[in-house]
Design a protein around this motif. Sequence first.
Motif, PDB file in Angstrom:
ATOM      1  N   ALA A 381      49.509 -38.924   5.961  1.00  0.00           N
ATOM      2  CA  ALA A 381      49.211 -37.649   6.643  1.00  0.00           C
ATOM      3  C   ALA A 381      48.207 -36.830   5.836  1.00  0.00           C
ATOM      4  N   ARG A 382      48.426 -36.729   4.525  1.00  0.00           N
ATOM      5  CA  ARG A 382      47.494 -35.979   3.667  1.00  0.00           C
ATOM      6  C   ARG A 382      46.113 -36.622   3.683  1.00  0.00           C
ATOM      7  N   LEU A 383      46.085 -37.964   3.640  1.00  0.00           N
ATOM      8  CA  LEU A 383      44.796 -38.656   3.626  1.00  0.00           C
ATOM      9  C   LEU A 383      43.998 -38.380   4.891  1.00  0.00           C
ATOM     10  N   ASN A 384      44.650 -38.394   6.047  1.00  0.00           N
ATOM     11  CA  ASN A 384      43.913 -38.210   7.302  1.00  0.00           C
ATOM     12  C   ASN A 384      43.477 -36.765   7.504  1.00  0.00           C
ATOM     13  N   ARG A 385      44.263 -35.801   7.008  1.00  0.00           N
ATOM     14  CA  ARG A 385      43.793 -34.398   7.029  1.00  0.00           C
ATOM     15  C   ARG A 385      42.566 -34.253   6.137  1.00  0.00           C
ATOM     16  N   TRP A 386      42.619 -34.913   4.980  1.00  0.00           N
ATOM     17  CA  TRP A 386      41.480 -34.864   4.052  1.00  0.00           C
ATOM     18  C   TRP A 386      40.256 -35.533   4.665  1.00  0.00           C
ATOM     19  N   LEU A 387      40.444 -36.675   5.329  1.00  0.00           N
ATOM     20  CA  LEU A 387      39.332 -37.394   5.934  1.00  0.00           C
ATOM     21  C   LEU A 387      38.646 -36.559   7.009  1.00  0.00           C
ATOM     22  N   THR A 388      39.432 -35.829   7.788  1.00  0.00           N
ATOM     23  CA  THR A 388      38.848 -34.966   8.818  1.00  0.00           C
ATOM     24  C   THR A 388      37.928 -33.925   8.194  1.00  0.00           C
ATOM     25  N   GLY A 389      38.379 -33.318   7.090  1.00  0.00           N
ATOM     26  CA  GLY A 389      37.546 -32.325   6.408  1.00  0.00           C
ATOM     27  C   GLY A 389      36.283 -32.936   5.830  1.00  0.00           C
ATOM     28  N   MET A 390      36.389 -34.157   5.260  1.00  0.00           N
ATOM     29  CA  MET A 390      35.210 -34.804   4.692  1.00  0.00           C
ATOM     30  C   MET A 390      34.194 -35.160   5.778  1.00  0.00           C
ATOM     31  N   LEU A 391      34.671 -35.563   6.967  1.00  0.00           N
ATOM     32  CA  LEU A 391      33.768 -35.903   8.067  1.00  0.00           C
ATOM     33  C   LEU A 391      33.067 -34.664   8.609  1.00  0.00           C
ATOM     34  N   GLU A 392      33.793 -33.537   8.664  1.00  0.00           N
ATOM     35  CA  GLU A 392      33.168 -32.300   9.135  1.00  0.00           C
ATOM     36  C   GLU A 392      32.116 -31.801   8.147  1.00  0.00           C
ATOM     37  N   ALA A 393      32.391 -31.948   6.851  1.00  0.00           N
ATOM     38  CA  ALA A 393      31.443 -31.474   5.839  1.00  0.00           C
ATOM     39  C   ALA A 393      30.204 -32.354   5.781  1.00  0.00           C
ATOM     40  N   HIS A 394      30.387 -33.662   5.977  1.00  0.00           N
ATOM     41  CA  HIS A 394      29.269 -34.594   5.853  1.00  0.00           C
ATOM     42  C   HIS A 394      29.522 -35.784   6.775  1.00  0.00           C
ATOM     43  N   PRO A 395      29.086 -35.727   8.051  1.00  0.00           N
ATOM     44  CA  PRO A 395      29.342 -36.824   8.978  1.00  0.00           C
ATOM     45  C   PRO A 395      28.620 -38.093   8.530  1.00  0.00           C
ATOM     46  N   PRO A 396      29.177 -39.251   8.890  1.00  0.00           N
ATOM     47  CA  PRO A 396      28.516 -40.515   8.526  1.00  0.00           C
ATOM     48  C   PRO A 396      27.213 -40.682   9.294  1.00  0.00           C
TER      49      PRO A 396
END
Length: 483
Positions: A381-396
């Motif tokens: 759960a923590r990893l996927n919340r973190w991943l969402t934030g990383m994608l918003e900050a810098h999309p692939p």
Amino acid sequence: MTFSLAIVGRPNVGKSTLFNRFVGKRLALVDNQPGVTRDLREGEGRLGDLRFTVIDTAGLEEATDASLEGRMRKLTERAVDMADVCLFLIDARTGVTPTDELFADILRKRCDHVILAANKAEGSAADAGVIEAYSLGLGEPVRLSAEHGEGMNDIYTHLMPLADEFAKRAEAEAPETDVTLDEAEAEEDGVRRPTQDRPLQVAVVGRPNAGKSTLINKILGEDRLLTGPEAGITRDAISLKLDWDGLPVRIFDTAGMRKKARVQDKVEKLSVADGLRAVKFAEVVVVLLDAAIPFEQQDLRIADLAEREGRAVVLAVNKWDVETEKQEKLRDLREAFERLLPQLRGAPLVTVSAKTGQGLDRLHAAVEKAHDVWNRRVSTARLNRWLTGMLEAHPPPAPGGRRIKLRYMTQAKTRPPGFVVMCSHPEKLPDSYSRYLINGLREDFDMPGTPIRLHMRSQADKNPYKGKKKSTPSRLRKHLKDK
């Protein structure tokens, strides 16, 4: 490779021929004249379903002086001490010689497992030599022909029970790495603590004369290991068990590792190989640097090796007591570390003095912290919340106009931490974006310095309507029919 097998015997009894038979290639030179083999040669041996390290040695001679033959004998005796099993060859056609009797006596004293084999035993001319081999007191000889491959089944019969024994030993001594987690375990944040039965395995590595043995003596509180101003005193990877301020530890002292081009002495080659094995058996690797000449090319290679093996790394700068400009030197060290070893960014950098004991408490804390981080677990759960934030900050990126979607992330392993990201077109995701995610994991989940494995996997499209024809609603069909 669960065990090592050294082939020993007088010159020209067929050791290199048997070595080539085990490895399945003509790696070793073979000739009728004695003394062709001078160095130790290692290969990956195969016999049926057994896999082992086989060592071809120089012919044992009675010379014990500093001559070439004397040095070759010392090298062979060292291989005997290192090997788990010795295969002692005699020439069945010649019979037992006084030299064979001398070396049989040496093997009885120095090797726990000796297999006696009478080579060149094809034909009736060798019968007398095979019977005579019983007089060596090493049990029943194996009748063998390395040239024609006869007697391999008998050697297999002797090695099989020993292989099982060494496999259990290797399993007990090997560190637990790449531990697979299921979903329930991944939700926990517990760390496996070292115990007296399975202590924390620490290898101290570095260039020659960095002070590795002196440091371990200071940790032990006694002069257990030989030290001195000369470089290259330590040759074997020696392991010692101790209680380090309440932490059960098995610590490996290794030989200094020089650049490969500079390693000419055959004993030094063996010593370096022994040190590399110690790195593979360790959980935490302490790379010891010399404060006067830190971060030489060889230091960087050693640290990179530990990272590629997936081990937790601690950098310790020794001889700090003789440093005058401490603050300026420390600042330069940290800057060089960040620049030269980006793959270990955030790993502990500790200053110590093996001579005075300064900084040993900080080294103990750094080793313990590195081991904890190496065991770090993060919930899905923590990893996927973190991943969402990383994608918003810098999309692939979108190579070729096709957007890469990162859908889901979980931790699959620990020791070292390993993560899996389910995504579309994983083969098109650039390495720079993977590094962006790894650096984010280090920073946001407090995993400095430890190796992190990140795997991108393709997730099959689970749309149940994909590939099906669109159906026309019944009311629309009726309306079209009325028209």
